[in-house]
Design an enzyme around this catalytic site. Sequence first.
Site, PDB file in Angstrom:
ATOM      1  N   GLU A  11       0.794  -1.285   0.089  1.00  0.00           N
ATOM      2  CA  GLU A  11      -0.162  -0.193  -0.008  1.00  0.00           C
ATOM      3  C   GLU A  11       0.769   1.089  -0.112  1.00  0.00           C
ATOM      4  O   GLU A  11       1.975   1.414   0.617  1.00  0.00           O
ATOM      5  CB  GLU A  11      -0.900   0.189   1.343  1.00  0.00           C
ATOM      6  CG  GLU A  11      -1.650  -1.266   1.332  1.00  0.00           C
ATOM      7  CD  GLU A  11      -2.400  -1.191   2.728  1.00  0.00           C
ATOM      8  OE1 GLU A  11      -2.408  -0.331   3.695  1.00  0.00           O
ATOM      9  OE2 GLU A  11      -2.703  -2.248   3.011  1.00  0.00           O
ATOM     10  N   CYS A  48       3.397   8.618   1.384  1.00  0.00           N
ATOM     11  CA  CYS A  48       3.783   7.519   2.537  1.00  0.00           C
ATOM     12  C   CYS A  48       3.874   6.142   1.511  1.00  0.00           C
ATOM     13  O   CYS A  48       2.987   5.553   0.788  1.00  0.00           O
ATOM     14  CB  CYS A  48       2.682   7.131   3.714  1.00  0.00           C
ATOM     15  SG  CYS A  48       2.898   5.923   4.729  1.00  0.00           S
ATOM     16  N   CYS A 100       5.692  -7.334   7.014  1.00  0.00           N
ATOM     17  CA  CYS A 100       6.781  -7.033   8.064  1.00  0.00           C
ATOM     18  C   CYS A 100       6.808  -8.116   8.941  1.00  0.00           C
ATOM     19  O   CYS A 100       6.106  -8.710   9.185  1.00  0.00           O
ATOM     20  CB  CYS A 100       5.959  -5.698   8.817  1.00  0.00           C
ATOM     21  SG  CYS A 100       7.244  -5.038  10.045  1.00  0.00           S
ATOM     22  N   CYS A 147       4.589  -6.231  15.882  1.00  0.00           N
ATOM     23  CA  CYS A 147       3.904  -5.393  16.663  1.00  0.00           C
ATOM     24  C   CYS A 147       2.731  -5.885  16.795  1.00  0.00           C
ATOM     25  O   CYS A 147       1.940  -5.803  15.657  1.00  0.00           O
ATOM     26  CB  CYS A 147       4.309  -3.874  16.239  1.00  0.00           C
ATOM     27  SG  CYS A 147       6.000  -3.648  16.550  1.00  0.00           S
ATOM     28  N   CYS A 199      -0.457  -3.658  15.178  1.00  0.00           N
ATOM     29  CA  CYS A 199      -0.309  -3.291  13.644  1.00  0.00           C
ATOM     30  C   CYS A 199      -0.792  -4.298  12.686  1.00  0.00           C
ATOM     31  O   CYS A 199      -0.648  -5.419  12.927  1.00  0.00           O
ATOM     32  CB  CYS A 199       1.056  -3.087  13.337  1.00  0.00           C
ATOM     33  SG  CYS A 199       1.843  -2.585  11.774  1.00  0.00           S
ATOM     34  N   GLY A 254       6.054  -2.595   6.230  1.00  0.00           N
ATOM     35  CA  GLY A 254       7.521  -3.017   6.488  1.00  0.00           C
ATOM     36  C   GLY A 254       8.163  -2.166   7.387  1.00  0.00           C
ATOM     37  O   GLY A 254       7.954  -1.086   7.869  1.00  0.00           O
ATOM     38  N   GLU A 255       9.353  -2.904   7.831  1.00  0.00           N
ATOM     39  CA  GLU A 255      10.308  -2.085   8.679  1.00  0.00           C
ATOM     40  C   GLU A 255      11.656  -1.806   7.541  1.00  0.00           C
ATOM     41  O   GLU A 255      12.438  -2.641   7.079  1.00  0.00           O
ATOM     42  CB  GLU A 255      11.031  -3.186   9.535  1.00  0.00           C
ATOM     43  CG  GLU A 255      12.291  -2.708  10.416  1.00  0.00           C
ATOM     44  CD  GLU A 255      12.223  -1.186  10.861  1.00  0.00           C
ATOM     45  OE1 GLU A 255      13.344  -0.757  10.549  1.00  0.00           O
ATOM     46  OE2 GLU A 255      11.533  -1.016  11.575  1.00  0.00           O
ATOM     47  N   SER A 271      11.379   5.663   8.945  1.00  0.00           N
ATOM     48  CA  SER A 271      11.179   5.267  10.394  1.00  0.00           C
ATOM     49  C   SER A 271      11.596   3.552  10.527  1.00  0.00           C
ATOM     50  O   SER A 271      12.007   3.051   9.778  1.00  0.00           O
ATOM     51  CB  SER A 271       9.553   5.122  10.249  1.00  0.00           C
ATOM     52  OG  SER A 271       9.144   3.987   9.531  1.00  0.00           O
ATOM     53  N   SER A 278       9.928   4.573  15.989  1.00  0.00           N
ATOM     54  CA  SER A 278       8.891   4.148  16.500  1.00  0.00           C
ATOM     55  C   SER A 278       8.946   3.348  18.271  1.00  0.00           C
ATOM     56  O   SER A 278       9.172   2.191  18.140  1.00  0.00           O
ATOM     57  CB  SER A 278       7.892   2.890  15.438  1.00  0.00           C
ATOM     58  OG  SER A 278       7.778   3.532  14.472  1.00  0.00           O
ATOM     59  N   LEU A 279       8.484   4.367  19.012  1.00  0.00           N
ATOM     60  CA  LEU A 279       8.960   3.869  20.545  1.00  0.00           C
ATOM     61  C   LEU A 279       7.754   3.161  21.155  1.00  0.00           C
ATOM     62  O   LEU A 279       8.007   2.142  21.504  1.00  0.00           O
ATOM     63  CB  LEU A 279       9.363   5.142  21.240  1.00  0.00           C
ATOM     64  CG  LEU A 279      10.103   4.938  22.608  1.00  0.00           C
ATOM     65  CD1 LEU A 279      11.522   4.244  22.396  1.00  0.00           C
ATOM     66  CD2 LEU A 279      10.090   5.988  23.324  1.00  0.00           C
ATOM     67  N   ASN A 324      -5.218   3.948  15.020  1.00  0.00           N
ATOM     68  CA  ASN A 324      -6.169   3.633  14.061  1.00  0.00           C
ATOM     69  C   ASN A 324      -6.541   2.007  14.100  1.00  0.00           C
ATOM     70  O   ASN A 324      -5.796   1.336  13.755  1.00  0.00           O
ATOM     71  CB  ASN A 324      -5.821   3.981  12.675  1.00  0.00           C
ATOM     72  CG  ASN A 324      -6.780   3.890  11.605  1.00  0.00           C
ATOM     73  OD1 ASN A 324      -8.000   3.506  12.127  1.00  0.00           O
ATOM     74  ND2 ASN A 324      -6.796   4.364  10.422  1.00  0.00           N
ATOM     75  N   CYS A 378      -1.737   1.211   7.929  1.00  0.00           N
ATOM     76  CA  CYS A 378      -1.035   0.192   6.677  1.00  0.00           C
ATOM     77  C   CYS A 378      -1.373  -1.019   7.156  1.00  0.00           C
ATOM     78  O   CYS A 378      -1.206  -1.314   8.384  1.00  0.00           O
ATOM     79  CB  CYS A 378       0.212   0.770   6.653  1.00  0.00           C
ATOM     80  SG  CYS A 378       0.586   1.785   5.131  1.00  0.00           S
TER      81      CYS A 378
END
Length: 367
Positions: free
Chosen positions: A108, A121, A128, A132, A135, A183-184, A217, A240-241, A316, A359
């Site tokens: 996406e 974006c 990924c 997490c 997500c 993704g990371e 990120s 991304s903490l 979200n 995402c």
Amino acid sequence: MSQQPGQLTFVAPRRAKPARHLADLSMADRRAAVTELGEKAFRADQLSRHYFERLTTDVAAMTDLPAASRDKLSALLPSLLTPVKELATDGGTTRKTLWKLFDGALVESVLMRYPDRATMCVSSQAGCGMNCPFCATGQAGLTRNMSTAEIVEQVVAGARALAAGEVPGGPGRVSNVVFMGMGEPLANYKQVIGAVRRMVEPAPHGLGISARGVTVSTVGLVPAIGKLADEGLPVTLALSLHAPDDELRDTLVPINTRWKVAEVLDAAWAYAAKTKRRVSIEYALIKDINDQEWRADLLGKLVRNKLVHVNLIPLNPTPGSKWTASRPEDERAFVRRLQFHGVPVTVRDTRGREIDGACGQLAAADA
């Protein structure tokens, strides 16, 4: 493939690779590729100008190239992304596209037009491996890494829509790119750096976007943050903490079992010192999970007096998930505590919420 709770996937599954594309290559490599096709090296410059400046992949329209050359050079402009679905909101100024890659993988991208800028974006992996739990992409697991050109093509598609006046506000151009899609990014390091270079190099080498307009990120791959600092690319690092304490972050961001909060923040401060760029701390506010005032105080103490900005993100929620956005009063209290510590903080604009803006949601629905 979905992942077990806490499982991390650093190495992408081996899959067939997409066709080589102009955007995968440096200008020197493009000239070599063109020569291999039996053409003069300067044809690479012409082809690059069409792609990066005029945003066209239609070789038939490249009338400054001999007809015989066009057929051969089309090999360097294979079709990499096929649109599956496009959703628009915010009066058409936010457009989310679900793309199918050559092997059927889904990714996406989102184009967001504001009065003063237009931001793309982009995704850097299909799926990924960082797992997490809040997500949508993380729950899907990692399908594969994207190629440099597959990443760049997302930006070119957005740039083409803006240039053609398809987005309300008249013709425009992409000014900002954020690697905050699927993704990371730092787990697909080589391809992401290649894509960043294509984005920031001046035309015809690349798209000519300011490096200061690019944000990469990461959930906190410490060695890769150090490598990024040495690239000579003054992009913004977004960390991304999502939790200031190891106990909670081990659960919310499983990479924390490898590199703890203190190590990740040390890497971020070293990045800021080397690049002179302010680090963005991304923090998704999750109701009754990480939105307590004492956690805001702990975060404030960890980041105050640093070259930093905290970006609070109202979560979200994904369908069927127990995770949801914080209450407005808790969000306001969190902001106040950070401000008390003198920390610059904003709450992210929740654009795209009604088009599955988080995402991974569109891809999950179509998988």
